[in-house]
Design an enzyme around this catalytic site. Structure first.
Site, short mmCIF file in Angstrom:
data_model
loop_
_atom_site.label_atom_id
_atom_site.label_comp_id
_atom_site.label_asym_id
_atom_site.label_seq_id
_atom_site.Cartn_x
_atom_site.Cartn_y
_atom_site.Cartn_z
N ARG A 1 0.86 -1.18 0.00
CA ARG A 1 0.00 0.00 0.00
C ARG A 1 0.89 1.23 0.00
O ARG A 1 2.10 1.13 0.14
CB ARG A 1 -1.04 -0.03 1.12
N ALA B 1 0.86 5.07 -2.28
CA ALA B 1 0.73 5.32 -3.73
C ALA B 1 1.93 4.85 -4.58
O ALA B 1 1.76 4.07 -5.53
CB ALA B 1 0.41 6.78 -3.95
N GLN C 1 -2.04 2.79 9.80
CA GLN C 1 -0.75 2.83 9.11
C GLN C 1 0.29 3.60 9.93
O GLN C 1 1.49 3.34 9.83
CB GLN C 1 -0.89 3.49 7.72
N ASP D 1 -1.74 10.67 -2.41
CA ASP D 1 -2.14 9.62 -3.36
C ASP D 1 -2.44 10.19 -4.74
O ASP D 1 -2.39 9.46 -5.74
CB ASP D 1 -3.36 8.87 -2.82
N LYS E 1 -4.57 10.12 2.80
CA LYS E 1 -5.28 9.28 3.77
C LYS E 1 -6.32 10.07 4.57
O LYS E 1 -6.04 11.20 4.99
CB LYS E 1 -4.24 8.64 4.70
O1 MRU Z 1 -4.56 3.17 1.99
P1 MRU Z 1 -3.07 3.37 1.86
O2 MRU Z 1 -2.31 2.84 3.02
O3 MRU Z 1 -2.56 2.91 0.53
O4 MRU Z 1 -2.90 4.95 1.90
C1 MRU Z 1 -1.62 5.50 1.86
C2 MRU Z 1 -1.60 6.97 1.99
O5 MRU Z 1 -2.61 7.63 2.04
C3 MRU Z 1 -0.25 7.63 1.94
O6 MRU Z 1 -0.19 8.74 2.78
C4 MRU Z 1 0.03 8.08 0.50
O7 MRU Z 1 -0.11 6.99 -0.37
C5 MRU Z 1 1.35 8.64 0.33
S1 MRU Z 1 2.55 7.36 0.27
C6 MRU Z 1 4.07 7.91 -0.12
#
Ligand code: MRU
Length: 348
Positions: free
Chosen positions: A45, A47, A195, A236, A247
């Site tokens: 997970r 982005a 996370q 993302d 997030k």
């Molecule tokens: O649902 P996830 O864990 O994939 O969400 C991740 C996020 O929102 C991160 O903050 C975002 O992807 C930036 S990662 C460098």
């Protein structure tokens, strides 16, 4: 640091992020449909990491295509790419990676399908390598914005675990520390999937960085107490006007930062910028299973049958963002012009 996603002996190997921090388990994938499932279920997970896993999943699927004419190969390849593209809707890095893989097929003029398969594997490896390089540049540019002695609040995990390595928001922290600065971090736990608690706290501790875990509803208190100097988060998808999808809960933190006069920085590679999205309104927000809210680590905490809403991301309007840090440098408002300028420089 641990490897996050890797192409190894013609298979895809990923650290299972659903099990962290209590267990460090690597999964090996030999089937693109299993990679798609792993993306959906958050084994991988974040982005940029989703983008890398998508590219490797596609390379894996392509490798197994039996058809030997380009026309037949393309038909099967489309099925592979579509399956991977349908996994998660918000992180644009996924679609960016699918497009890069698709472009390799479209631009291929040869007749030997094995050559094309090799090119696809090389492209997936390039996407992986480039992501680490980009994050290190983000770290250099962003590290300069942090004061010599400062406490940064971050939300979710935008670290090595969310990328091919080094991280975006946590890359900025690593960049500042590498430049000799004394940086402390507050990590929001980041409900509902945690996370922050499970991944950010763990990864910063692996590097002996100073991290303090707080629950999401403590951020305002910490700011009012004067314990936070700035906020750094990942993204993302960034719209062309500078609106930022990240997030769920990021918007709340941005509003709090504004109310306390604190800088709110967004760190992301240019692969996270979606020039086709005019504003945050054009960004699809993933709705995830209600079980993520009604259960904590498999244990029910809410009444059976309760109604839930579980948007996985939110939009922070550009007016709340102090600067966007990419591998090309720091973009300050007005974002529309700054993003356009950086995007014009983008090679791929
Ligand atoms: O649902 P996830 O864990 O994939 O969400 C991740 C996020 O929102 C991160 O903050 C975002 O992807 C930036 S990662 C460098």
């Amino acid at each position: 640091m641990y490897k996050i996603v890797e192409w190894k002996k013609d298979k895809v190997v990923m650290i299972d992020q659903t099990l962290l921090p209590t267990r460090v388990v690597y999964r090996t994938y030999n089937d693109y449909k299993a990679v798609a499932k792993a993306i959906k279920e958050l084994v991988v997970r974040g982005a940029p990491a989703i983008g890398v896993a998508a590219a490797m999943g596609i390379a894996l699927g392509a490798k197994k295509i039996k058809q030997t004419t380009l026309k037949d190969f393309k038909r099967e390849f489309k099925k592979v790419a579509t399956t991977i593209a349908k996994t998660r809707p918000t992180a644009v890095n996924l679609f960016w990676a699918v497009k890069r893989m698709n472009d390799i097929v479209e631009e291929f003029t040869g007749v030997n399908i094995d050559t094309l398969k090799k090119k696809l594997i090389t492209e997936a490896k390039n996407i992986h390598r480039e992501d680490i390089d980009r994050n290190k540049s983000i770290g250099k540019h962003g590290g300069r914005l942090l004061k010599t002695n400062s406490t940064v609040l971050t939300h979710c995990n935008a670290g090595a675990l969310a990328t091919a390595g080094y991280g975006t928001a946590l890359g900025v922290i690593r960049g500042a520390v590498a430049a000799g600065k004394n940086i402390k971090v507050f990590a929001d736990e980041t409900r509902p999937v945690l996370q922050g608690a499970r991944l950010t706290a763990w990864e910063l501790m692996q590097d002996n960085l100073d991290v303090t875990l707080i629950t999401d509803n403590m951020a305002g208190y910490m700011m009012r107490e004067g314990l936070v100097d700035c906020v750094v988060v990942g993204s993302d998808r960034i719209a062309s006007n500078g609106d930022v999808a990240n997030k769920i809960g990021t918007y709340t933190v941005a509003v709090l930062a504004k109310a306390h006069g604190l800088p709110f920085y967004v760190a992301a590679p240019t692969s996270t910028i979606d020039m086709a999205a005019k504003s945050g309104d054009d960004i699809p927000i993933e709705e995830r299973s209600s079980k993520e809210i009604t259960h904590v680590r498999g244990k029910r905490i809410a009444p059976v049958g309760v109604k839930t809403l579980n948007p996985a991301f939110d939009i922070t309007p550009a007016r709340l963002v102090t600067a966007i840090i990419t591998e090309k440098g720091v973009i300050k408002p007005p974002f529309k012009a700054g993003i356009k300028k950086q995007f014009a420089k983008k090679k791929k």
